[in-house]
Scaffold this motif. Structure first.
Motif, PDB file in Angstrom:
ATOM      1  N   UNK A 163       0.853  -1.309   0.052  1.00  0.00           N
ATOM      2  CA  UNK A 163      -0.199   0.165   0.115  1.00  0.00           C
ATOM      3  C   UNK A 163       0.749   1.286  -0.216  1.00  0.00           C
ATOM      4  N   UNK A 164       2.248   1.109   0.235  1.00  0.00           N
ATOM      5  CA  UNK A 164       3.154   2.257   0.361  1.00  0.00           C
ATOM      6  C   UNK A 164       3.925   2.365  -0.666  1.00  0.00           C
ATOM      7  N   UNK A 165       3.184   1.665  -1.996  1.00  0.00           N
ATOM      8  CA  UNK A 165       3.920   1.894  -3.318  1.00  0.00           C
ATOM      9  C   UNK A 165       5.119   1.208  -3.501  1.00  0.00           C
ATOM     10  N   UNK A 166       5.437   0.236  -2.792  1.00  0.00           N
ATOM     11  CA  UNK A 166       6.865  -0.698  -3.031  1.00  0.00           C
ATOM     12  C   UNK A 166       6.303  -1.755  -3.354  1.00  0.00           C
ATOM     13  N   UNK A 167       7.209  -2.027  -4.364  1.00  0.00           N
ATOM     14  CA  UNK A 167       7.208  -3.700  -5.147  1.00  0.00           C
ATOM     15  C   UNK A 167       8.288  -4.350  -4.760  1.00  0.00           C
ATOM     16  N   UNK A 168       8.272  -5.728  -4.651  1.00  0.00           N
ATOM     17  CA  UNK A 168       9.273  -6.598  -4.200  1.00  0.00           C
ATOM     18  C   UNK A 168       9.029  -7.914  -5.119  1.00  0.00           C
ATOM     19  N   UNK A 169      10.056  -8.826  -5.325  1.00  0.00           N
ATOM     20  CA  UNK A 169       9.975  -9.971  -5.855  1.00  0.00           C
ATOM     21  C   UNK A 169      10.427 -10.847  -4.771  1.00  0.00           C
ATOM     22  N   UNK A 170       9.652 -12.044  -4.576  1.00  0.00           N
ATOM     23  CA  UNK A 170       9.635 -12.867  -3.310  1.00  0.00           C
ATOM     24  C   UNK A 170       9.801 -14.386  -4.010  1.00  0.00           C
ATOM     25  N   UNK A 171      10.528 -15.420  -3.608  1.00  0.00           N
ATOM     26  CA  UNK A 171      10.559 -16.676  -3.644  1.00  0.00           C
ATOM     27  C   UNK A 171      10.085 -17.199  -2.519  1.00  0.00           C
ATOM     28  N   UNK A 172       8.771 -17.652  -2.508  1.00  0.00           N
ATOM     29  CA  UNK A 172       8.140 -18.301  -1.306  1.00  0.00           C
ATOM     30  C   UNK A 172       8.863 -19.550  -0.903  1.00  0.00           C
ATOM     31  N   UNK A 173       9.392 -20.442  -2.129  1.00  0.00           N
ATOM     32  CA  UNK A 173       9.878 -21.648  -1.831  1.00  0.00           C
ATOM     33  C   UNK A 173      11.060 -21.384  -1.000  1.00  0.00           C
ATOM     34  N   UNK A 174      12.036 -20.482  -1.043  1.00  0.00           N
ATOM     35  CA  UNK A 174      13.410 -20.425  -0.319  1.00  0.00           C
ATOM     36  C   UNK A 174      13.324 -19.230   0.515  1.00  0.00           C
ATOM     37  N   UNK A 175      12.214 -18.247   0.447  1.00  0.00           N
ATOM     38  CA  UNK A 175      12.464 -17.170   1.253  1.00  0.00           C
ATOM     39  C   UNK A 175      13.241 -15.881   1.013  1.00  0.00           C
ATOM     40  N   UNK A 176      13.862 -15.926  -0.032  1.00  0.00           N
ATOM     41  CA  UNK A 176      14.917 -14.911  -0.751  1.00  0.00           C
ATOM     42  C   UNK A 176      13.738 -13.908  -1.464  1.00  0.00           C
ATOM     43  N   UNK A 177      14.092 -12.696  -1.307  1.00  0.00           N
ATOM     44  CA  UNK A 177      13.227 -11.544  -1.777  1.00  0.00           C
ATOM     45  C   UNK A 177      14.237 -10.485  -2.120  1.00  0.00           C
ATOM     46  N   UNK A 178      13.722  -9.700  -2.868  1.00  0.00           N
ATOM     47  CA  UNK A 178      14.427  -8.259  -3.555  1.00  0.00           C
ATOM     48  C   UNK A 178      13.484  -7.149  -3.546  1.00  0.00           C
ATOM     49  N   UNK A 179      13.808  -6.100  -3.078  1.00  0.00           N
ATOM     50  CA  UNK A 179      13.068  -4.829  -3.291  1.00  0.00           C
ATOM     51  C   UNK A 179      13.330  -4.300  -4.520  1.00  0.00           C
ATOM     52  N   UNK A 180      12.368  -3.752  -5.272  1.00  0.00           N
ATOM     53  CA  UNK A 180      12.593  -2.979  -6.485  1.00  0.00           C
ATOM     54  C   UNK A 180      12.667  -1.619  -6.361  1.00  0.00           C
ATOM     55  N   UNK A 181      13.261  -0.828  -7.438  1.00  0.00           N
ATOM     56  CA  UNK A 181      13.349   0.806  -7.173  1.00  0.00           C
ATOM     57  C   UNK A 181      12.044   1.354  -6.706  1.00  0.00           C
ATOM     58  N   UNK A 182      12.061   2.425  -6.095  1.00  0.00           N
ATOM     59  CA  UNK A 182      10.963   3.199  -5.872  1.00  0.00           C
ATOM     60  C   UNK A 182      10.173   3.860  -7.218  1.00  0.00           C
TER      61      UNK A 182
ATOM     62  N   UNK B 145       5.156 -22.151  -9.188  1.00  0.00           N
ATOM     63  CA  UNK B 145       5.959 -23.353  -9.324  1.00  0.00           C
ATOM     64  C   UNK B 145       7.024 -23.412  -8.263  1.00  0.00           C
ATOM     65  N   UNK B 146       7.016 -24.489  -7.469  1.00  0.00           N
ATOM     66  CA  UNK B 146       8.491 -24.376  -6.667  1.00  0.00           C
ATOM     67  C   UNK B 146       9.669 -24.169  -7.608  1.00  0.00           C
ATOM     68  N   UNK B 147      10.740 -23.265  -7.173  1.00  0.00           N
ATOM     69  CA  UNK B 147      11.680 -22.876  -7.831  1.00  0.00           C
ATOM     70  C   UNK B 147      12.849 -22.572  -6.918  1.00  0.00           C
ATOM     71  N   UNK B 148      14.084 -22.634  -7.349  1.00  0.00           N
ATOM     72  CA  UNK B 148      15.270 -22.410  -6.728  1.00  0.00           C
ATOM     73  C   UNK B 148      15.779 -20.957  -7.249  1.00  0.00           C
ATOM     74  N   UNK B 149      15.318 -20.194  -8.307  1.00  0.00           N
ATOM     75  CA  UNK B 149      15.491 -19.056  -8.654  1.00  0.00           C
ATOM     76  C   UNK B 149      15.486 -18.170  -7.855  1.00  0.00           C
ATOM     77  N   UNK B 150      16.633 -17.471  -7.465  1.00  0.00           N
ATOM     78  CA  UNK B 150      16.630 -16.260  -6.409  1.00  0.00           C
ATOM     79  C   UNK B 150      16.626 -14.841  -7.058  1.00  0.00           C
TER      80      UNK B 150
END
Length: 388
Positions: free
Chosen positions: A142-161, A379-384
């Protein structure tokens, strides 16, 4: 010896089959080359591979930091899951696809509970699902942030504002450009006077780019559906707006002829079933599911199935049907003979399975949620996302 990360610092072990041989041949040891070990590992379930990270440093590097291996594993396994979330809830409920289709009377594994990535900036609670691709889920807060998350591994990455706080976000989408081999996130902003501005972020860059204006004639609240290298939105004037992620140009795609002269009585929604674009045509008595067999060709629209009215089935006797019933077809089973439906019965959100081979319904093995949830198949994935 284990390191602080729980990974042994010993050399990567060579596999011996000596213990499986008869005593007379126990002096013979067969060693497996590492290339063959990789071929074996890429066929294993993801949960098993995550446990194997602690075997040695070489295996840990392969499983967590080798994008080529992650892609090979994705193509070799492709186990689907479905994740549920609510707008103001930091927790996600995650099921394997087979367990979601299992009857509630059967013994099934418990759903996994996942926590929203805690290091994301802004609110950790108010969020929406943008889409999924190759095991990565794109989230919008809701604060206009976007991120990518791999729920299978828990890894995530914040995108630029995004910037441009003056403009509201009306829709978004996430997918993969097969030409440049890059992931892209698209956001559509409402500027003024029914003018929509499109911005795209390519993973690996540090900014957003402005592309062709979004040609939708109405506000699209649903995220774009990714299929065949494109993102797709449904226009109120009954056509599909398609964005080619390689060329970054929009085009219009015609819909199937739904309802004829009574087309206005049908509510349309856009979905993706097993990498094909689908349109659900809903009226008060049934749901028609149309599939585009050859993407981009309007002539290839084919009616896949018709979901009949639940009011005629004894399993649903006694429910209040004076409200909209079917709201979404979430996914199709791995066996291609059942679909998972989201319904509203007695003003409650419910999930049922419709078997179109024997024309039967049954409750899905999905827990009862408090408040409305949204669902996304991935899909389950190892992609980080950290490696992109």
């Amino acid at each position: 010896m284990l390191t602080e990360e729980g990974v042994t610092d010993s050399p990567c072990p060579q596999f011996s089959v000596q213990k499986w041989l008869p005593e007379s041949t126990c002096n013979v040891t067969l060693m497996l080359p590492f290339d063959l070990i990789i071929e074996i590992l890429k066929r294993l379930p993801l949960a098993t591979l995550l446990r194997f990270r602690s075997v040695c440093k070489s295996w840990n590097s392969l499983i967590t930091g080798d994008l080529s291996f992650a892609l090979n594993h994705l193509h070799a396994t492709s186990r689907r899951r479905v994740i549920f979330t609510r707008l103001a809830d930091p927790y996600f409920t995650d099921y394997s696809l087979p367990s979601a289709f299992t009857s509630t009377s059967a013994s099934i594994p418990a759903a996994a509970t996942l926590l929203f990535p805690s290091a994301a900036p802004g609110s950790h609670f108010h969020h929406s699902l943008v889409g999924s691709c190759n095991g990565l889920i794109c989230l919008f807060t809701v604060s206009r942030n976007l991120l990518l998350w791999n729920p299978s591994t828990g890894k995530f990455r914040n995108l630029p504002p995004l910037g441009d706080q003056r403009f509201s976000v009306v829709t978004s989408g996430f997918g993969y450009d097969h030409v440049s081999r890059s992931y892209k996130v698209v956001v559509v902003l409402y500027i003024k006077n029914h003018e929509f501005d499109s911005r795209v972020h390519t993973l690996g860059s540090d900014s957003w780019r402005r592309i062709q204006h979004f040609p939708l004639s109405s506000t699209a609240c649903c995220p774009g559906k990714f299929v065949s290298g494109t993102l797709n939105w449904l226009d109120k004037n009954r056509f599909v707006v398609s964005l080619n992620l390689a060329s970054e140009f929009y085009q219009r795609i015609s819909l199937p002829d739904v309802g004829g002269n009574n087309a206005d009585e049908f509510e349309l929604t856009l979905e993706v079933f097993k990498n094909s674009l689908c349109v659900l045509s809903c009226c008060s008595h049934f749901i028609d599911v149309w599939i585009m067999k050859d993407y981009g060709l309007a002539e290839s629209w084919t009616k896949l199935l018709c979901v009949p009215d639940l009011i005629y089935y004894p399993e649903f006797l006694g429910f209040d049907f004076n409200v909209p019933r079917a709201t979404r077809v979430i996914c199709i089973s791995d066996e291609d003979d059942e679909i998972l439906l989201e319904l509203w019965l007695d003003m409650e959100q419910k999930f049922v399975v419709y078997n179109f081979s024997d024309d039967s319904f049954r409750p899905a093995s999905i827990e009862k949620f408090v408040g409305r949830v949204t669902a996304e198949v991935y899909v389950e994935s190892l992609i980080s996302p950290c490696l992109l």
